[in-house]
Structures are given as structure tokens and as C-alpha cells.
Design a protein around this motif. Structure first.
Motif, PDB file in Angstrom:
ATOM      1  N   TYR A 199       0.804  -1.219   0.000  1.00  0.00           N
ATOM      2  CA  TYR A 199       0.000   0.000   0.000  1.00  0.00           C
ATOM      3  C   TYR A 199       0.842   1.277   0.000  1.00  0.00           C
ATOM      4  CZ  TYR A 199       0.512   0.199   5.166  1.00  0.00           C
ATOM      5  OH  TYR A 199       0.995   0.256   6.462  1.00  0.00           O
ATOM      6  N   LYS A 200       2.148   1.142   0.092  1.00  0.00           N
ATOM      7  CA  LYS A 200       3.012   2.316  -0.058  1.00  0.00           C
ATOM      8  C   LYS A 200       3.421   2.542  -1.515  1.00  0.00           C
ATOM      9  CE  LYS A 200       5.005   2.497   4.589  1.00  0.00           C
ATOM     10  NZ  LYS A 200       6.259   2.493   5.396  1.00  0.00           N
ATOM     11  N   THR A 201       3.647   1.456  -2.249  1.00  0.00           N
ATOM     12  CA  THR A 201       4.132   1.570  -3.627  1.00  0.00           C
ATOM     13  C   THR A 201       3.066   1.295  -4.681  1.00  0.00           C
ATOM     14  OG1 THR A 201       4.802  -0.748  -3.763  1.00  0.00           O
ATOM     15  CG2 THR A 201       6.402   0.810  -2.846  1.00  0.00           C
ATOM     16  N   GLY A 202       2.004   0.570  -4.321  1.00  0.00           N
ATOM     17  CA  GLY A 202       0.977   0.184  -5.289  1.00  0.00           C
ATOM     18  C   GLY A 202       1.278  -1.091  -6.041  1.00  0.00           C
ATOM     19  N   GLU A 203       2.369  -1.776  -5.719  1.00  0.00           N
ATOM     20  CA  GLU A 203       2.752  -2.998  -6.425  1.00  0.00           C
ATOM     21  C   GLU A 203       1.829  -4.161  -6.037  1.00  0.00           C
ATOM     22  OE1 GLU A 203       7.507  -2.983  -6.629  1.00  0.00           O
ATOM     23  OE2 GLU A 203       6.701  -2.548  -4.637  1.00  0.00           O
ATOM     24  N   ILE A 204       1.112  -4.691  -7.022  1.00  0.00           N
ATOM     25  CA  ILE A 204       0.263  -5.858  -6.783  1.00  0.00           C
ATOM     26  C   ILE A 204       1.151  -7.089  -6.686  1.00  0.00           C
ATOM     27  CG2 ILE A 204      -1.583  -7.313  -7.663  1.00  0.00           C
ATOM     28  CD1 ILE A 204      -2.734  -4.893  -9.064  1.00  0.00           C
ATOM     29  N   LEU A 205       1.080  -7.778  -5.567  1.00  0.00           N
ATOM     30  CA  LEU A 205       1.903  -8.962  -5.324  1.00  0.00           C
ATOM     31  C   LEU A 205       1.155 -10.252  -5.610  1.00  0.00           C
ATOM     32  CD1 LEU A 205       3.422  -7.730  -1.939  1.00  0.00           C
ATOM     33  CD2 LEU A 205       4.475  -7.588  -4.201  1.00  0.00           C
TER      34      LEU A 205
END
Length: 451
Positions: A142-148
Motif C-alpha cells: 500500500y506504499k508503492t501500489g505494487e500488486i503482489l
């Protein structure tokens, strides 16, 4: 003499226009030739990778992969066969074409590729955790927006083709994380946020309502509680922890919660309300449905039921997760999710590098702080045993679907640990007909993506 000069000016102007046109044409061909080549019979696509370099799609067709190697992300990544349009490959196929105006077609050794934020190992573990059950799970930083993680069941391995298309189970060719679903009591997060925005912390926490197992509203509609014996008198914190429907129905009827203000706050969160045109938001070209609901009269059943998370209310698991980012970060702004980390051309040079983006502020920092504390308290009081390895802020939901014949289980929330800025949503369909639990799936997911 004047006539000659005039002709010279005209010729010069035409030459200038011609040169500008040629330059524009060259630029257009150089930048868009790869896209148009994807519609030819003679093209070669590159690969899609996960965050550690594991292959998620191989356009070269030069390697045999184990059966179902891509099944955990098959309906999200997709392929170039045209059966799944709302997927990463279909919406970004020009980025994978090993062709450039200067290099021509590179059939062997072309390095056009998309490097994603996904963790293939974690997606496979979550997919396996579902067993024979159905649903979807999504998590991002939720800091970078990277979907894991973004896995959806049923799914398919695109390398096996579509010969059995007519017999495929409904939902196989799309990621359910992108689609609106009945949110159940996870909707109460939006209702609490709206109440905090409308009346503020002190006034909301001063409210108390009684639950005897049901509530007869002002229009004569009956709102049942999942606890037929009732919860007694409770405040907002207790009502969230107990997921008490009668409390929330009375909150919606309260004079300090005017319906026009509820609608305004819902719209700020991103809901299409009543006759608003349904919309989508974009994730690297992929369309994700925005939430929607109908709110017409705060004293009647359907409006109260909608604010509780049933009725006409729909929200995608990804949007449910995004709201959690605005809470967990304390900013009141959603971190916009993305799947693509970077894109390389035929030479292996970066042509696109994605950065972090945020929404406009959808609620205040004070609201975010209070909502965060409510969810973290709920996590500590009710989920420390079932989710033992992580501190979480969390809200569960039970969604009645198929005319009440089935119930889905949902979990939305975030990890409350500085080293693990993870927000998530888990959807387990038909929860009474499967031995797995939403908590079990969430545990598997967090164990694979958290430090």
C-alpha cells in the motif's frame, strides 16, 4: 519581382510542410510500428516475468512448461489468442512485440518484455490453498501500489488452448478481483468512514444503539442480526467487532446521518450511486469495475441493507483493498495499484518504468486514524488466534448471494507492521460448502509475501 518572391515563399512553405510531415510520419512509424505489427501474421512476442524473473507468459513458444504452470495467474496475465481481452497481455501486447522500426523483426534473441510486480510463488501457494473452492485473493504494497498477489478461481493455463471452451466453468476467463461482488459486512468500513466524515469522532463514539437480534425500521422493514439473541447496547467499536446489522441500520436512520451526506461521502469514495453512470478504473490498461449502490430513503430496508453490504451494493475486491490503503497509510488517499514494474524493448533497454500514484484525498487524516484504530482493535480482539503470525487491521463480511442460497466469506484489511505495508482482500465463495476458510487462505498469502 514581387511575383517571383511570392512563389519562392509559397514553395518554401510547401517544402517546410512536407519536411514536417515526413518527420511526423517517421516518428509515428517508429513509435507505433510495433503495435501494428501485432496484427500481422509475422510477429514474435516477448515474455512477461514476475518480480523475481519467473516467466508468466512466453510469447516465443520456445519452451515447454509443466502442466498448469501458469494457472494461478492465467486469467489475469492472459495470452495473445483473443479469448481473454481484459488481461495484461491483451491490453499491452504492443509492448511485447519484438519489432522496432530500426531493428525490424527480431525472431530470436529479442528482449521485448514486461516485468511485473507479481510474486508467482505466492500466487501459486494461494491458488493451491483454495483447493477445490472458488473465489479470489488480492494483495498489494500500500506504499508503492505494487500488486503482489492476484489469483482467481476457477482459472486456466492458457498454453493448453481453448478447445474445451464451451465446457469451461463460469468465471474461468476473467479475474474476479476486477469484478463487482456483494461485499457483505466489509461494506461497513465505508459506512463507518462516511459517519466519521459526517459527524466526527466524538459524536460517532457517543452514539449507542441496542440490538435484540433484529431491528424494525421506521418503514416497517426488519433488519436481522446474525446473532438471534442480539448484542445488547453497543457503541461503534463494539458494533464493528460484532458486525451488528441492527446497529448500522439505526445509524443510517439517525438524524445526524442525513442521506444526502451519506451519498456524497460514498461518491467521494468512488461509488456510483443510484443513477450515476457505472465507471471503471484502469490498472495498466485492464479495466476494474468501480463500486455501485442504490440509496433512496434512509428509513427503508433496501437503503439500510445497501449500507450494510447487501441489496444493490457491489464492490470489486481490488477496490475494497484500495480503501484499506487509504486507512493504513493514514493519508486518506488510495495508493493506485499497478501490475507493470517496467517494460523493455527488443534491445533490453527500459522504455517504461512505473512509479507510485495516489488518488485524491477521499477522507481526512483524522478519519483514517480512527478507522485504522477500529480495525486494528478488531484484529487484536478477534483474529490473533486465527491469523497468529501477523498483526492485522481487519473486517470480515458474509455476503448472501444467489437469492440467499449461498454465502460468501470476505476479509479486507492490512498488515499493521512497518516492514510489511500490505493491504488485502480475500473472497471465498459458498463458504459452507468447502473445508477451507478465508482466514486460512489469508494466512497462506501473508506467510508468502511478508518478511
Amino acid at each position: 519581382m514581387k511575383s517571383i518572391r511570392r512563389c519562392q515563399h509559397i514553395v518554401t512553405l510547401f517544402l517546410l510542410i512536407f519536411i514536417i510531415g515526413i518527420v511526423a510520419l517517421v516518428v509515428k512509424i517508429n513509435t507505433q510500428a510495433s503495435y501494428f505489427m501485432t496484427f500481422s501474421d509475422n510477429y514474435k512476442l516477448g515474455k512477461v516475468y514476475d518480480r523475481s524473473g519467473d516467466v508468466l507468459f512466453d510469447g516465443s513458444g520456445g519452451k515447454d512448461y509443466p502442466d498448469n504452470y501458469f494457472i494461478d495467474v492465467g486469467n489475469l496475465i492472459g495470452d495473445d489468442k483473443g479469448q481473454m481481452e481484459n488481461t495484461l497481455v491483451a491490453q499491452n501486447i504492443d509492448k511485447l512485440n519484438n519489432y522496432s522500426f530500426s531493428a525490424g523483426l527480431v525472431k530470436e534473441g529479442g528482449k521485448a518484455a514486461i516485468y511485473t510486480t507479481l510474486d508467482h510463488e505466492a500466487n501459486r501457494a494461494v491458488y493451491n490453498a483454495y483447493g477445490s473452492a472458488r473465489g479470489c485473493a488480492v494483495a498489494y504494497n500500500y506504499k508503492t501500489g505494487e500488486i503482489l498477489v492476484c489469483t482467481s478461481l476457477p482459472s486456466l493455463d492458457p498454453t493448453k488452448g481453448y478447445a474445451n471452451l464451451e465446457n469451461m466453468e463460469s468465471g474461468t476467463l476473467l479475474s474476479k478481483a476486477l469484478c463487482g461482488t456483494v461485499p457483505g459486512s466489509t461494506q461497513k468500513v465505508s459506512t463507518v468512514i462516511s459517519a466519521l466524515e459526517i459527524m466526527g469522532h466524538d459524536k460517532l463514539f457517543s452514539k449507542s444503539f441496542s440490538c435484540s437480534g433484529y431491528f424494525m425500521n421506521s418503514s416497517g422493514g426488519k433488519i436481522d442480526c446474525h446473532n438471534s439473541s442480539g448484542h445488547g447496547t453497543q457503541n461503534i467499536q463494539q458494533a464493528v467487532e460484532n458486525s451488528c446489522n441492527p446497529f448500522f441500520a439505526q445509524l443510517i436512520e439517525d438524524s445526524d446521518m442525513p442521506l444526502d451526506k451519506i451519498i456524497s461521502k460514498y461518491r467521494k469514495l468512488g461509488y456510483a450511486v443510484n443513477d450515476d453512470k457505472p465507471e471503471y478504473f484502469d490498472i495498466d490498461g485492464i479495466q476494474c469495475e468501480k463500486a455501485s449502490t442504490k440509496l433512496t430513503d434512509s428509513t427503508e430496508f433496501n437503503t439500510q441493507w445497501g449500507c450494510i453490504g447487501q441489496g444493490a451494493t457491489l464492490a470489486s475486491p481490488i477496490q475494497l483493498m484500495m480503501w484499506q490503503s487509504a486507512v493504513a497509510s493514514g493519508s486518506g488517499k488510495m495508493t493506485m495499484p499497478h501490475l507493470i514494474d517496467r517494460v523493455t524493448d527488443v534491445y533490453g533497454e527500459n522504455t517504461e518504468v512505473m512509479g507510485t500514484k495516489y488518488s485524491e484525498k477521499i477522507f481526512s487524516e483524522d478519519t483514517a486514524s480512527t478507522m485504522k484504530q477500529i480495525l486494528v482493535t478488531n484484529g487484536a480482539n478477534h483474529y490473533a488466534g486465527s491469523i497468529p503470525n501477523h498483526s492485522v487491521g481487519i473486517k470480515s463480511g458474509t455476503a448472501q448471494v444467489k437469492n440467499g442460497d449461498e454465502e460468501n466469506a470476505l476479509l479486507v484489511g492490512f498488515v499493521d507492521e512497518p516492514s510489511n505495508p500490505i493491504a488485502f482482500c480475500v473472497l471465498l465463495e459458498n463458504k459452507w460448502n468447502t473445508p477451507v476458510t478465508a482466514e486460512g487462505i489469508l494466512n497462506t498469502m501473508l506467510d508468502h509475501i511478508c518478511d
